[in-house]
Design a protein around this motif. Structure first.
Motif, PDB file in Angstrom:
ATOM      1  N   GLY A   1     -11.086   0.563   7.390  1.00 12.17           N
ATOM      2  CA  GLY A   1     -11.620   1.671   6.611  1.00 12.17           C
ATOM      3  C   GLY A   1     -10.622   2.778   6.360  1.00 12.17           C
ATOM      4  O   GLY A   1     -11.008   3.875   5.949  1.00 12.17           O
ATOM      5  N   SER A   2      -9.344   2.495   6.569  1.00 11.96           N
ATOM      6  CA  SER A   2      -8.314   3.518   6.347  1.00 11.96           C
ATOM      7  C   SER A   2      -7.947   3.586   4.875  1.00 11.96           C
ATOM      8  O   SER A   2      -7.549   2.581   4.277  1.00 11.96           O
ATOM      9  N   VAL A   3      -8.050   4.749   4.300  1.00 14.69           N
ATOM     10  CA  VAL A   3      -7.678   4.944   2.900  1.00 14.69           C
ATOM     11  C   VAL A   3      -6.195   4.639   2.704  1.00 14.69           C
ATOM     12  O   VAL A   3      -5.795   3.928   1.780  1.00 14.69           O
ATOM     13  N   THR A   4      -5.350   5.163   3.579  1.00 18.51           N
ATOM     14  CA  THR A   4      -3.914   4.999   3.372  1.00 18.51           C
ATOM     15  C   THR A   4      -3.465   3.558   3.581  1.00 18.51           C
ATOM     16  O   THR A   4      -2.594   3.065   2.873  1.00 18.51           O
ATOM     17  N   ARG A   5      -4.054   2.867   4.549  1.00 13.57           N
ATOM     18  CA  ARG A   5      -3.703   1.454   4.739  1.00 13.57           C
ATOM     19  C   ARG A   5      -4.138   0.627   3.527  1.00 13.57           C
ATOM     20  O   ARG A   5      -3.435  -0.293   3.108  1.00 13.57           O
ATOM     21  N   ASN A   6      -5.300   0.966   2.980  1.00 12.52           N
ATOM     22  CA  ASN A   6      -5.753   0.250   1.785  1.00 12.52           C
ATOM     23  C   ASN A   6      -4.831   0.526   0.599  1.00 12.52           C
ATOM     24  O   ASN A   6      -4.520  -0.387  -0.189  1.00 12.52           O
ATOM     25  N   LEU A   7      -4.402   1.771   0.458  1.00 11.48           N
ATOM     26  CA  LEU A   7      -3.460   2.096  -0.616  1.00 11.48           C
ATOM     27  C   LEU A   7      -2.131   1.369  -0.405  1.00 11.48           C
ATOM     28  O   LEU A   7      -1.494   0.928  -1.377  1.00 11.48           O
ATOM     29  N   ALA A   8      -1.726   1.230   0.836  1.00 12.83           N
ATOM     30  CA  ALA A   8      -0.490   0.489   1.121  1.00 12.83           C
ATOM     31  C   ALA A   8      -0.649  -0.985   0.749  1.00 12.83           C
ATOM     32  O   ALA A   8       0.294  -1.602   0.226  1.00 12.83           O
ATOM     33  N   ASP A   9      -1.821  -1.545   1.015  1.00 11.28           N
ATOM     34  CA  ASP A   9      -2.071  -2.933   0.611  1.00 11.28           C
ATOM     35  C   ASP A   9      -1.933  -3.083  -0.904  1.00 11.28           C
ATOM     36  O   ASP A   9      -1.315  -4.030  -1.397  1.00 11.28           O
ATOM     37  N   GLU A  10      -2.517  -2.137  -1.644  1.00 13.69           N
ATOM     38  CA  GLU A  10      -2.426  -2.174  -3.102  1.00 13.69           C
ATOM     39  C   GLU A  10      -0.968  -2.046  -3.557  1.00 13.69           C
ATOM     40  O   GLU A  10      -0.536  -2.710  -4.512  1.00 13.69           O
ATOM     41  N   THR A  11      -0.217  -1.203  -2.861  1.00 14.17           N
ATOM     42  CA  THR A  11       1.192  -1.009  -3.216  1.00 14.17           C
ATOM     43  C   THR A  11       2.000  -2.278  -2.958  1.00 14.17           C
ATOM     44  O   THR A  11       2.853  -2.651  -3.770  1.00 14.17           O
ATOM     45  N   MET A  12       1.726  -2.951  -1.850  1.00 16.39           N
ATOM     46  CA  MET A  12       2.412  -4.216  -1.573  1.00 16.39           C
ATOM     47  C   MET A  12       2.131  -5.228  -2.679  1.00 16.39           C
ATOM     48  O   MET A  12       3.036  -5.941  -3.141  1.00 16.39           O
TER      49      MET A  12
ATOM     50  N   THR B   1      13.271  -0.635  -0.132  1.00 18.56           N
ATOM     51  CA  THR B   1      12.139   0.259  -0.415  1.00 18.56           C
ATOM     52  C   THR B   1      11.411   0.558   0.884  1.00 18.56           C
ATOM     53  O   THR B   1      11.135  -0.344   1.671  1.00 18.56           O
ATOM     54  N   VAL B   2      11.101   1.832   1.089  1.00 15.40           N
ATOM     55  CA  VAL B   2      10.341   2.259   2.261  1.00 15.40           C
ATOM     56  C   VAL B   2       8.979   2.749   1.767  1.00 15.40           C
ATOM     57  O   VAL B   2       8.914   3.642   0.919  1.00 15.40           O
ATOM     58  N   VAL B   3       7.923   2.148   2.282  1.00 19.24           N
ATOM     59  CA  VAL B   3       6.564   2.559   1.926  1.00 19.24           C
ATOM     60  C   VAL B   3       5.924   3.157   3.171  1.00 19.24           C
ATOM     61  O   VAL B   3       5.779   2.470   4.188  1.00 19.24           O
ATOM     62  N   ILE B   4       5.575   4.428   3.087  1.00  9.59           N
ATOM     63  CA  ILE B   4       4.954   5.118   4.220  1.00  9.59           C
ATOM     64  C   ILE B   4       3.530   5.481   3.843  1.00  9.59           C
ATOM     65  O   ILE B   4       3.297   6.183   2.854  1.00  9.59           O
ATOM     66  N   SER B   5       2.566   4.980   4.608  1.00  9.97           N
ATOM     67  CA  SER B   5       1.176   5.360   4.381  1.00  9.97           C
ATOM     68  C   SER B   5       0.726   6.230   5.544  1.00  9.97           C
ATOM     69  O   SER B   5       0.861   5.852   6.713  1.00  9.97           O
ATOM     70  N   THR B   6       0.232   7.411   5.212  1.00 10.15           N
ATOM     71  CA  THR B   6      -0.134   8.349   6.270  1.00 10.15           C
ATOM     72  C   THR B   6      -1.280   9.261   5.866  1.00 10.15           C
ATOM     73  O   THR B   6      -1.331   9.751   4.733  1.00 10.15           O
TER      74      THR B   6
ATOM     75  N   LEU C   1       2.333   7.284   0.548  1.00  9.85           N
ATOM     76  CA  LEU C   1       0.911   7.213   0.221  1.00  9.85           C
ATOM     77  C   LEU C   1       0.162   8.111   1.204  1.00  9.85           C
ATOM     78  O   LEU C   1       0.232   7.904   2.415  1.00  9.85           O
ATOM     79  N   VAL C   2      -0.531   9.107   0.670  1.00 12.41           N
ATOM     80  CA  VAL C   2      -1.115  10.150   1.509  1.00 12.41           C
ATOM     81  C   VAL C   2      -2.603  10.291   1.214  1.00 12.41           C
ATOM     82  O   VAL C   2      -3.031  10.207   0.060  1.00 12.41           O
ATOM     83  N   ALA C   3      -3.369  10.521   2.270  1.00 11.84           N
ATOM     84  CA  ALA C   3      -4.789  10.844   2.103  1.00 11.84           C
ATOM     85  C   ALA C   3      -5.134  12.022   3.003  1.00 11.84           C
ATOM     86  O   ALA C   3      -4.537  12.200   4.073  1.00 11.84           O
TER      87      ALA C   3
ATOM     88  N   ASP D   1      15.110   9.357  -3.523  1.00 11.84           N
ATOM     89  CA  ASP D   1      14.241   8.808  -4.571  1.00 11.84           C
ATOM     90  C   ASP D   1      12.872   8.583  -3.954  1.00 11.84           C
ATOM     91  O   ASP D   1      12.589   7.534  -3.366  1.00 11.84           O
ATOM     92  N   VAL D   2      12.011   9.601  -4.048  1.00 11.76           N
ATOM     93  CA  VAL D   2      10.728   9.589  -3.344  1.00 11.76           C
ATOM     94  C   VAL D   2       9.579   9.790  -4.330  1.00 11.76           C
ATOM     95  O   VAL D   2       9.591  10.741  -5.118  1.00 11.76           O
ATOM     96  N   THR D   3       8.612   8.894  -4.271  1.00  9.18           N
ATOM     97  CA  THR D   3       7.385   9.007  -5.059  1.00  9.18           C
ATOM     98  C   THR D   3       6.218   9.261  -4.118  1.00  9.18           C
ATOM     99  O   THR D   3       6.065   8.552  -3.116  1.00  9.18           O
ATOM    100  N   ILE D   4       5.417  10.265  -4.426  1.00  3.53           N
ATOM    101  CA  ILE D   4       4.232  10.564  -3.613  1.00  3.53           C
ATOM    102  C   ILE D   4       2.985  10.230  -4.414  1.00  3.53           C
ATOM    103  O   ILE D   4       2.822  10.694  -5.549  1.00  3.53           O
ATOM    104  N   ILE D   5       2.128   9.407  -3.825  1.00  2.80           N
ATOM    105  CA  ILE D   5       0.838   9.077  -4.434  1.00  2.80           C
ATOM    106  C   ILE D   5      -0.243   9.516  -3.452  1.00  2.80           C
ATOM    107  O   ILE D   5      -0.284   9.047  -2.308  1.00  2.80           O
TER     108      ILE D   5
END
Length: 199
Positions: free
Chosen positions: A18-29, A90-95, A139-141, A169-173
């Motif tokens: 039920g983690s929003v950020t983990r789910n967003l990371a899955d979508e990003t992958m 690429t580094v993907v950080i979900s937090t 990826l932030v929630a 080179d950082v993108t924040i979603i």
């Protein structure tokens, strides 16, 4: 960038389901895999990262050629984290944002990878990062903290920490301030992920 995008995925939410950020990371992958072949290394910092202590500081500031076996053992986990980061394109950080900042375990990860002479060096003009040429997606929630607001101490910190080691080179979603219009904010974040381009 190579033809295979080496991705380091870092998850920081204490919630495994039920983690929003983990789910967003899955979508990003999924999105990144649509763009190019990928090799993914996953680091779940919520599972635990050691905090810096006196023995670690002593080991870290002892020249490599004079470190003892105990020093080497103390730095072994940090060395593994640095190696993961160095190998990534690429580094993907979900937090999530906890109490206006990042979770303590994510801060501990930063402390473990920010090492003078390894990931940055000091010059006459200040520190210079040694891990240039990488891309980061954050990826932030949050429940009530708007990203980019004066009370957001999470995303500026992460951008600064990444820049410190050379990653600019950082993108924040964000799916932020979800106490209001949560569904709309989740949809907006998902749409932004769908628009990600190949590096």
């Amino acid at each position: 960038m190579t033809s295979i995008n080496s991705i380091l995925r870092i998850d920081a939410s204490a919630r495994k389901t039920g983690s929003v950020t983990r789910n967003l990371a899955d979508e990003t992958m999924d999105r990144l895999a649509e763009l190019t072949a990928v090799n993914i290394v996953q680091r779940d910092v919520a599972a635990g990262v050691p905090f810096v202590d006196e023995d670690w500081v002593t080991a870290n500031f002892t020249p490599a050629e004079t470190r003892t076996a105990a020093h080497t053992a103390k730095l072994a986990f940090s060395d593994s984290l640095v190696a993961e980061l160095a190998a990534a394109d690429t580094v993907v950080i979900s937090t999530p944002i906890y109490n206006f900042g990042v979770p303590a375990t994510l801060k501990a990860w930063v402390d473990m990878i920010a090492r003078v002479g390894v990931t940055f060096r000091y010059t006459e003009n200040g520190p210079v990062g040694l891990l240039e040429g990488k891309r980061a997606i954050i990826l932030v929630a949050s429940g009530g903290t708007p990203v980019g607001s004066p009370i957001d101490f999470a995303t500026p910190y992460l951008k600064q920490a990444l820049a410190f080691v050379g990653i600019t080179d950082v993108t924040i979603i964000a799916s932020d301030a979800m106490s209001r219009d949560a569904d709309e904010k989740l949809k907006d974040a998902s749409n932004k992920i769908k628009l990600l381009k190949a590096a």
